[in-house]
Write a protein that holds these residues in place. Sequence first.
Motif, PDB file in Angstrom:
ATOM      1  N   ASN A 240      -2.741   0.602  -7.271  1.00 17.69           N
ATOM      2  CA  ASN A 240      -2.361  -0.638  -6.339  1.00 17.69           C
ATOM      3  C   ASN A 240      -3.692  -1.085  -5.622  1.00 17.69           C
ATOM      4  OD1 ASN A 240      -2.395  -0.758  -3.218  1.00 17.69           O
ATOM      5  ND2 ASN A 240      -0.481  -1.588  -3.611  1.00 17.69           N
ATOM      6  N   ALA A 241      -3.867  -2.488  -5.690  1.00 15.19           N
ATOM      7  CA  ALA A 241      -4.813  -3.267  -5.195  1.00 15.19           C
ATOM      8  C   ALA A 241      -4.432  -4.532  -4.669  1.00 15.19           C
ATOM      9  CB  ALA A 241      -5.968  -3.397  -6.189  1.00 15.19           C
TER      10      ALA A 241
ATOM     11  N   PRO B  40       0.774  -1.209   0.053  1.00 14.66           N
ATOM     12  CA  PRO B  40       0.039   0.007  -0.081  1.00 14.66           C
ATOM     13  C   PRO B  40       0.833   1.302   0.132  1.00 14.66           C
ATOM     14  CG  PRO B  40      -1.025  -1.597   1.491  1.00 14.66           C
ATOM     15  CD  PRO B  40       0.625  -1.968   1.077  1.00 14.66           C
TER      16      PRO B  40
ATOM     17  N   SER C 125      -9.697   1.133   2.073  1.00  8.61           N
ATOM     18  CA  SER C 125      -9.852  -0.224   2.552  1.00  8.61           C
ATOM     19  C   SER C 125     -11.230  -0.615   3.421  1.00  8.61           C
ATOM     20  CB  SER C 125      -8.753  -0.729   3.412  1.00  8.61           C
ATOM     21  OG  SER C 125      -8.677   0.136   4.512  1.00  8.61           O
TER      22      SER C 125
ATOM     23  N   TYR D  84      -4.332   8.839   3.137  1.00  8.54           N
ATOM     24  CA  TYR D  84      -3.757   9.606   2.057  1.00  8.54           C
ATOM     25  C   TYR D  84      -2.721  10.009   2.619  1.00  8.54           C
ATOM     26  CZ  TYR D  84      -6.008  12.822   5.747  1.00  8.54           C
ATOM     27  OH  TYR D  84      -6.137  13.705   6.621  1.00  8.54           O
TER      28      TYR D  84
ATOM     29  N   GLN E  69      -8.474  -3.509  -0.356  1.00  7.72           N
ATOM     30  CA  GLN E  69      -7.663  -2.364  -0.338  1.00  7.72           C
ATOM     31  C   GLN E  69      -7.440  -1.597  -1.747  1.00  7.72           C
ATOM     32  OE1 GLN E  69      -3.679  -2.455  -0.838  1.00  7.72           O
ATOM     33  NE2 GLN E  69      -4.064  -0.317  -0.934  1.00  7.72           N
ATOM     34  N   ALA E  70      -7.548  -0.683  -2.045  1.00 10.41           N
ATOM     35  CA  ALA E  70      -7.147  -0.125  -3.347  1.00 10.41           C
ATOM     36  C   ALA E  70      -6.866   1.506  -3.249  1.00 10.41           C
ATOM     37  CB  ALA E  70      -8.363  -0.236  -4.387  1.00 10.41           C
ATOM     38  N   SER E  71      -5.808   1.855  -4.091  1.00 13.70           N
ATOM     39  CA  SER E  71      -5.205   3.101  -3.839  1.00 13.70           C
ATOM     40  C   SER E  71      -4.796   3.663  -5.385  1.00 13.70           C
ATOM     41  CB  SER E  71      -4.183   3.196  -3.043  1.00 13.70           C
ATOM     42  OG  SER E  71      -2.988   2.463  -3.301  1.00 13.70           O
TER      43      SER E  71
ATOM     44  N   GLY F 211      -6.133   6.359  -0.605  1.00 19.14           N
ATOM     45  CA  GLY F 211      -6.707   4.674  -0.921  1.00 19.14           C
ATOM     46  C   GLY F 211      -7.801   4.513   0.259  1.00 19.14           C
TER      47      GLY F 211
ATOM     48  N   SER G 265      -2.137   6.792  -6.872  1.00 17.35           N
ATOM     49  CA  SER G 265      -1.051   7.712  -6.400  1.00 17.35           C
ATOM     50  C   SER G 265      -0.396   8.426  -7.708  1.00 17.35           C
ATOM     51  CB  SER G 265       0.136   7.004  -5.751  1.00 17.35           C
ATOM     52  OG  SER G 265       0.624   6.218  -6.580  1.00 17.35           O
TER      53      SER G 265
END
Length: 783
Positions: free
Chosen positions: A518-519, A207, A479, A435, A488-490, A477, A492
């Motif tokens: 990202n996941a 993450p 979650s 964040y 969980q995902a984000s 992100g 950037s």
Amino acid sequence: MKISFFILFLIISTCFYAQSYSVKGIITNESNQQVEAVTCILRNVEDSIPVKTIITDKLGEFSFTNLPNGSYKLILQHMAYEKLEQIIKVENNDIEIPPFVLTSLSKELNEVVVSAERPVVKAEEGKLIYDVPMLIKNKVVSNAFESLQNVPSVIGSGDDIQLIGSSGFTILINGQLTSMTKEQLISFLKTIPASRVANIEIMYSAPPQYNIRGAAINVVLKDQEAGAPTLMGEGNAEYNQAHYASYKMRGNLIYTKPSFNADLTIGIGESKGWGESHMYAKHHFDSHVYDITQNNKSLSDSKDFNTRLGLGYTFKNKDKITFSYTGNYEDIDSNPESKTVFLQDQNPYTAITSKSNKIGNRYLHNAKVEYNSHKEFKAGIDYTFFNDPATEKYYDSNGSVAQTSFKTSTEQRINSLKLFANHAITVSKEWKLSYGGNFSYSKNNNRYDYYKNPENVIVDSINNTKQKEQSASIFAGLSKTFGKLSAQASISGNYFRASIDIMGKEKTLWNDFQPFVNANITYMHNPKRILQLSFSSDINYPPYWALSSDIFKINAYSSAQGNPELKFSRVYKTQLNFIMNQKYVLGGYYEYNPDHYIQLPYQSQDKLENMFQMVNLDYSKQYGIFFVVPFKVKNIWDASANIVLIRQEQKDDNFYDVPYIKSINSFVLQLRNTVNISSKPNIKLDASGFYMNGAIQGIYDIKKMWNVTGGLKWTFFDNKAELMAQIQEILRSGARTKIDYMNQYNTMNIKANSPVFRLSFTYRFGNYKKQKVDEIDTSRYGR
């Protein structure tokens, strides 16, 4: 602008907090084993009314959620242990309690034998978390790096380690990125006692709050806070005998009290290195064919000094500030020698002996300050200074006739600064928002002075380069746990700019903005059946030295050259893991890497020279499946096997006049074994084996490699002393490579500096002192 952004971010971060909170903890017994099925009762202090009751899981963990502010009494009950109570105050933050230690009842349970095996690995929030004390118990392990080598998801031998399912990874310490390189971090981990490592976390898609992207290995050190002032320490002395002897000594002191902790580690070492390799090449040049045979030998002497100082202070509101300093000094004196014989069209042409002497030093200083708020806000600064001045004298001769001689004076001076700030808040229905952002700046000065005569003091030519890099990244992100499913995902955004100045001529290397995704998804059918799916994207930037325009002569036939035109490369990874019974792992992975950069040799068509240079490929692909299989036979045999099936593909349409596309199917096997020779005295046998069936690196074919190591460990003096004897690399293949493609032909056989006899002694002193807690009269409470 950047300063304003950070100030605004810090202000916003402190304004958010959750309206309900959680209390989490773990329960162990006096043998540090997690205790399942403990009844955990939470009552209001004011009226003693029960609020919630839960049972600890197989990992000894419990979690109360959706708690308002207030004072609570936590009661822990189990039929085999004494009851434990503690007052807990919830004040505008989630609480993670240090492990509770239950005391066994002083009575025997007739004909009842409870036998449990602690899980080797657990899956949590997209991580594979390995219990290091359980993992290395009785193994021939003395430091944190050797603990890392024993993680089932890690393969390799020596200092060459790989994470199964990923071509690259980042090493974190306590969840934080440092400015040190992978090699520098490995040296640092070797100075940390194995007894200080709590967990090692494997993340295939880290993450963004870790301030990295892609795969990561997080080495989690034990929390040194204690309930009463405590001093403890560890000393280690190690002797190694390969072709030559070497030694290492290390001391570690830890002082703790309720609000303050400090640790100091000092290590010294001295070694003499030896190396030998043989090369054969067939070089087509100027309408002739040259057969080239080369024997290479090298001797080196090195001395190193390592130190680390860590300080931590905890405020009354549980906020914590930490400071750490890591220093390394290394003195190197190396003397490589090459004898190269040239045949022209099968006829004697020339024979040249190349000798050089390189004397240099390496200095590394790393300082880091981090602030952790009880409101899940983190901020920190990390600074690294690196310097490696060196002087090298080089000579070529044909018999007694000198042909080439010169001297170079080089230096790489790097200043690197990193800033980061992250915040996490819980919003409605247990959604968690994270964040943050980070900023880094580095300045690298490469000095290259050339002297035509090795004895000259006045420089004949200078070729200096200066590099500057700035990077800024922000992320957000989410979650959430949906019953058995957690996600969980984000996303950037990263801005990166790099420039290079070569003797006053400056140009921009990169000026780029990239988004990244990202996941992680985890499905827990039950604690014994878990699925993990991860995806990550990232950018890799070449090392500083690879971007210079300097040319370094290796011997009469080979040289190394920088490449200022080198591009960064992108990385896309996805991985699926199935974890069974909290110890078996079955996984599959795919990785695509456009513009992948690697160092390759090229036999020039313009001169009789083999030139090594880092270049960009069109792409590199790697995919496969793997199995991690630990198994145990009672208290006699404890083992772990790794099986990896791999397919590699690499393509480069612009590699000089030799465009290529290559692929290979291969596999890797690794087996680690611990055999209980005796319990009294406590003697254990440790043996491991590694085999790789080949690989490719550009136009290189890397041949089969194997390694076998074995050793004994005797633990005595109330488990405070350890004596280890080990023979590393009893059988080792060395490294063999071959290039046979179009007009390029080269074979290399690097001999192994083995076997290595290792003798190590470790002594620990000091004990954890449990804080005395006043008992509370609860005779009128409960039913």
